[in-house]
Design an enzyme around this catalytic site. Structure first.
Site, PDB file in Angstrom:
ATOM      1  NE  ARG A  46      -2.620  -1.101   3.605  1.00 30.08           N
ATOM      2  CZ  ARG A  46      -2.613  -2.233   4.294  1.00 30.08           C
ATOM      3  NH1 ARG A  46      -3.052  -3.345   3.710  1.00 30.08           N
ATOM      4  NH2 ARG A  46      -2.201  -2.288   5.545  1.00 30.08           N
ATOM      5  CE  LYS A 136     -14.288  10.879   1.301  1.00 29.80           C
ATOM      6  NZ  LYS A 136     -14.141   9.692   0.472  1.00 29.80           N
ATOM      7  CD  GLU A 175     -17.389  11.387  -1.532  1.00 23.58           C
ATOM      8  OE1 GLU A 175     -16.464  11.419  -0.705  1.00 23.58           O
ATOM      9  OE2 GLU A 175     -17.391  10.623  -2.495  1.00 23.58           O
ATOM     10  CE  LYS A 217     -15.031  12.614  -3.858  1.00 25.96           C
ATOM     11  NZ  LYS A 217     -13.699  12.089  -3.566  1.00 25.96           N
TER      12      LYS A 217
HETATM   13  C1  5MM Z   1     -11.183   6.303  -2.749  1.00 22.88           C
HETATM   14  O1  5MM Z   1     -12.413   5.752  -2.408  1.00 22.88           O
HETATM   15  C2  5MM Z   1     -13.165   6.248  -1.304  1.00 22.88           C
HETATM   16  C3  5MM Z   1     -13.833   5.045  -0.700  1.00 22.88           C
HETATM   17  O2  5MM Z   1     -13.347   4.772   0.489  1.00 22.88           O
HETATM   18  P1  5MM Z   1     -13.976   3.552   1.360  1.00 22.88           P
HETATM   19  O3  5MM Z   1     -12.914   2.514   1.319  1.00 22.88           O
HETATM   20  O4  5MM Z   1     -14.185   4.156   2.688  1.00 22.88           O
HETATM   21  O5  5MM Z   1     -15.247   3.109   0.703  1.00 22.88           O
HETATM   22  C4  5MM Z   1     -14.318   7.167  -1.755  1.00 22.88           C
HETATM   23  O6  5MM Z   1     -14.957   7.792  -0.687  1.00 22.88           O
HETATM   24  C5  5MM Z   1     -13.828   8.177  -2.723  1.00 22.88           C
HETATM   25  O7  5MM Z   1     -13.068   9.172  -2.082  1.00 22.88           O
HETATM   26  C6  5MM Z   1     -14.964   8.830  -3.499  1.00 22.88           C
HETATM   27  O8  5MM Z   1     -16.133   8.072  -3.543  1.00 22.88           O
HETATM   28  C7  5MM Z   1     -14.472   9.060  -4.897  1.00 22.88           C
HETATM   29  O9  5MM Z   1     -14.075   7.840  -5.448  1.00 22.88           O
HETATM   30  P2  5MM Z   1     -14.634   7.415  -6.863  1.00 22.88           P
HETATM   31  O10 5MM Z   1     -13.953   6.108  -7.150  1.00 22.88           O
HETATM   32  O11 5MM Z   1     -16.125   7.307  -6.708  1.00 22.88           O
HETATM   33  O12 5MM Z   1     -14.221   8.533  -7.795  1.00 22.88           O
END
Ligand code: 5MM
Length: 338
Positions: A46, A136, A175, A217
């Protein structure tokens, strides 16, 4: 809280031609991504994966901020430099995901409420020390069954989170994500997105959140993945801008979309169409996870000898989305190597 400072951070996140890298996958989510490329989900992998992205030279041109997971904000690069410092050296701002995930919502079977408020004031103080300047929190909604209970519980939690963030001098990214994994049509997505956003901004007002120091977001208004009729690029752009104009006050400096499961190119094309064809009162940019990382993950596959190719793939997507944030992307550019 220094309102001016929060406003400056929010404006920096949506600076011209730049957007955010959402690299805040929790350990469970990054496992899914690594499984797909046959990489073992261990701490060093990671670290190596995130380190090569943060060290990609194109970060300085296209990435304004990086959203981190709790493990990553504490990690050091192979040479001992904190990853937070690697990000800062690129000119981007480090941020942190502070919610602890979507949990089943009592009284509303199949729906969720995002948790993480307990102890958040203390966690913010620690994250600020670790270098986070924005945060976020993500709430998710299934548009085929959204209830008032779910809309309201999540809006309330988002507002309490945002108020605590601002109190700590950390700029909140709010978000609310209407998921695109179902068979609903685009009209349903539009209706639920409008409802969710109106409720979120109402709760932000009640919680005394300063909108000048926050970023939204949201999802785009889009057809569910399993819906027979898939709306085209122009329709997605038009409907998304229309709903945002109805719901988002112009005091919000910018809106940074999530990609939500769209293909890399779709996410770029939709953002571009909004910026190219509409008069907008806020900056519109990206805060993509999958749509920025899918290509570099495939190119990397956990092999050190592939890092150059993976950085090139990341550069290309970051550049395409940077252009889309200015309405200057064209499909032909996708064929050019990074
Ligand atoms: C990077 O993915 C995040 C998800 O985290 P979890 O493991 O807590 O589910 C997610 O929140 C992300 O920051 C946003 O949804 C944007 O990601 P996408 O893939 O939808 O652009």
């Amino acid at each position: 809280m220094d309102a001016n400072e929060l406003h400056k951070i929010a404006c920096a996140m949506v600076a011209k031609g730049k957007g955010l890298l959402a690299a805040d996958e929790s350990s469970g989510t990054i496992k899914k991504r690594f499984d797909a490329i046959n990489v073992e989900n261990i701490e060093s992998n990671r670290r190596d994966y995130r380190e090569f992205m943060f060290r990609t030279p194109a970060m300085k041109d296209h990435i304004s901020g990086v959203i981190l997971y709790d493990e990553t904000i504490r990690q050091k690069a192979k040479d001992g430099t904190p990853l937070v410092d690697v990000i800062k050296a690129s000119g981007a701002v480090p941020g942190i995901k502070v919610d602890t995930g979507a949990k089943p919502l009592a009284g509303s079977p199949g729906e969720t409420v995002t948790e993480g408020l307990d102890g958040l004031r203390e966690r913010f103080a620690e994250y600020h020390k670790l270098g986070a300047r924005f945060a976020k929190w993500r709430a998710t909604y299934d548009p085929t069954r959204t209830s008032y209970n779910c809309v309201n519980a999540n809006a309330h939690a988002l507002a309490r989170y945002a108020a605590l963030a601002q109190e700590a001098g950390i700029m909140p990214i709010v978000e609310p994500e209407v998921l695109m994994d179902f068979d609903n049509d685009i009209e349903t997505c539009a209706r639920v997105t409008e409802w969710v956003l109106k409720d979120v901004f109402q709760e932000l007002f009640y919680a005394h959140v300063q909108l000048e120091g926050a970023i939204l977001k949201p999802n785009m208004v889009i057809s569910g993945k399993k819906c027979a009729r898939q709306a085209g690029v122009e329709e997605v752009a038009e409907r998304t801008v229309k709903i945002l104009k109805r719901c988002v006050p112009t005091s919000v400096p910018g809106i940074a979309f999530l990609s939500g499961g769209q293909s890399d190119e779709e996410a770029t094309a939709h953002l571009n169409a909004m910026n190219a064809g509409h008069d907008l009162p806020w900056a519109l940019t990206f805060s993509y996870g999958r749509a920025l990382q899918h290509a570099p993950q495939k190119a990397w596959c956990g092999r050190p000898e592939n890092v150059g190719a993976a950085q090139a793939a990341f550069t290309h997507r970051a550049r395409m989305n940077g252009l889309a944030a200015m309405g200057q992307w064209k499909p032909e550019l996708e064929k050019q190597a990074a």
